[in-house]
Scaffold this active site. Structure first.
Site, PDB file in Angstrom:
ATOM      1  CG  HIS A   1      -2.117  -0.708   1.257  1.00 12.07           C
ATOM      2  ND1 HIS A   1      -2.604  -1.354   2.377  1.00 12.07           N
ATOM      3  CD2 HIS A   1      -3.033  -0.922   0.272  1.00 12.07           C
ATOM      4  CE1 HIS A   1      -3.759  -1.941   2.082  1.00 12.07           C
ATOM      5  NE2 HIS A   1      -4.037  -1.699   0.806  1.00 12.07           N
TER       6      HIS A   1
ATOM      7  CB  CYS B   1      -3.280   1.522   7.739  1.00  5.31           C
ATOM      8  SG  CYS B   1      -2.065   0.454   8.403  1.00  5.31           S
TER       9      CYS B   1
HETATM   10  N1  ARG Z   1      -3.811  -7.020   6.705  1.00  5.04           N
HETATM   11  C1  ARG Z   1      -4.228  -5.841   6.051  1.00  5.04           C
HETATM   12  C2  ARG Z   1      -4.169  -6.036   4.554  1.00  5.04           C
HETATM   13  O1  ARG Z   1      -3.261  -6.684   4.090  1.00  5.04           O
HETATM   14  C3  ARG Z   1      -3.402  -4.657   6.480  1.00  5.04           C
HETATM   15  C4  ARG Z   1      -3.861  -3.375   5.907  1.00  5.04           C
HETATM   16  C5  ARG Z   1      -2.993  -2.222   6.266  1.00  5.04           C
HETATM   17  N2  ARG Z   1      -3.516  -1.029   5.687  1.00  5.04           N
HETATM   18  C6  ARG Z   1      -2.811  -0.058   5.116  1.00  5.04           C
HETATM   19  N3  ARG Z   1      -3.452   0.986   4.686  1.00  5.04           N
HETATM   20  N4  ARG Z   1      -1.524  -0.152   4.956  1.00  5.04           N
HETATM   21  O2  ARG Z   1      -4.991  -5.588   3.820  1.00  5.04           O
END
Ligand code: ARG
Length: 286
Positions: free
Chosen positions: A187, A281
């Site tokens: 992300h 997040c």
């Molecule tokens: N386990 C989640 C996923 O893989 C973590 C999300 C983290 N969110 C972020 N915006 N970095 O989707």
């Protein structure tokens, strides 16, 4: 790359909001970690053999909540839903801009059902919900971050580049698309953190050469962070005016930010890093 002029656009409003943050109450959406656990593997951080400790996760989340309320943030909570352990990561609910929100369409089946709950919450707030077409994935503020009037948006592992043009056309803002190069930084908010309308933390190897160039040429003060601190999610920091909240023990970045006049609040978020997320997040700025 789509480019639009910005005259009284929502992004201009957002830019003002960003600069005024010092005096305004920042509104955040969070989701208590009651259902949080490592139940599946959808990124390289998650391992079924490395479960999170529920009591510790609870304490860490509450500490973060307390730091944020201490900084005068207004926090709204969404009810955690059974079977949706990653709902705690509200940054992925959507991308709110002024009175609209681009609702996320999750890449992985495991998170797909979160969208309907977030949709309901957004509607209750009176936001105009914009949905992505069924074949376009988009993971909200996890993959799209404003720096001043420009939206930096990432694609490849979670969001599709076609989401970017849809957002650019709808809002009439400039969107700069960045391809993510490394699975661990799946992300944008794992490797890129706007801390003001001029300064951004970023981890260069998370982008391809062209993406690094886009960042360096469009941001007046890009701060590269070292690998060991990138791996401690230093870029997944929450920025409230001059206050920055992040996972603990990232001394080099802390020094660079302190020199620029920021106040750093370090807090242990180890249980959430096991799922591939940290401070930023766990929140969504409305
Ligand atoms: N386990 C989640 C996923 O893989 C973590 C999300 C983290 N969110 C972020 N915006 N970095 O989707």
């Amino acid at each position: 790359m789509p480019s639009f002029s910005c005259v009284n656009s929502p992004a201009c409003w957002l830019h003002q909001k960003f600069d005024l943050m010092n005096n305004q109450k920042v509104k955040l959406l969070m989701c208590p970690p009651d259902q949080y656990a490592i139940r599946y593997v959808i990124n390289p951080w998650m391992k079924l053999t490395r479960p999170s400790d529920p009591a510790r996760a609870d304490r860490q989340w509450k500490n973060l909540f307390d730091i944020l309320t201490g900084l005068n943030c207004e926090i709204d909570l969404i009810k955690p839903e059974k079977g949706l352990p990653d709902m705690v990561f509200t940054a992925n609910a959507g991308l709110p801009v002024h009175n609209r929100v681009f609702l996320s369409r999750f890449r992985h089946k495991e998170r797909e059902a979160e969208a309907k709950h977030f949709r309901k919450w957004f509607e209750k707030q009176g936001l105009n919900v914009i949905e992505m077409p069924p074949d376009i994935f988009f993971e909200g503020a996890g993959d799209a971050l404003f720096v001043g009037n420009t939206l930096f948006a990432a694609y490849r592992f979670r969001s599709d580049i076609r989401a970017h043009s849809l957002i650019a056309e709808t809002l009439g803002v400039q969107v700069l698309s960045l391809e993510l190069a490394k699975k661990r930084y799946y992300h944008l908010d794992t490797c890129f953190a706007p801390v003001s309308s001029k300064t951004v933390l970023y981890y260069p190897p998370a982008f391809d050469r062209y993406g690094q160039k886009v960042i360096e040429e469009n941001i007046p003060d890009p701060i590269p962070v070292p690998k060991n601190e990138a791996n401690r999610f230093v870029c997944n920091a929450i920025v409230i005016g001059k206050d920055i909240i992040m996972h603990y023990r990232c001394p080099e970045t802390v020094k660079l930010l302190t020199n620029r006049g920021f106040r750093i609040h370090e807090t242990n978020l180890s249980e959430f890093i096991k799922a591939g997320g940290s401070a930023k997040c766990l929140t969504l700025q409305i």
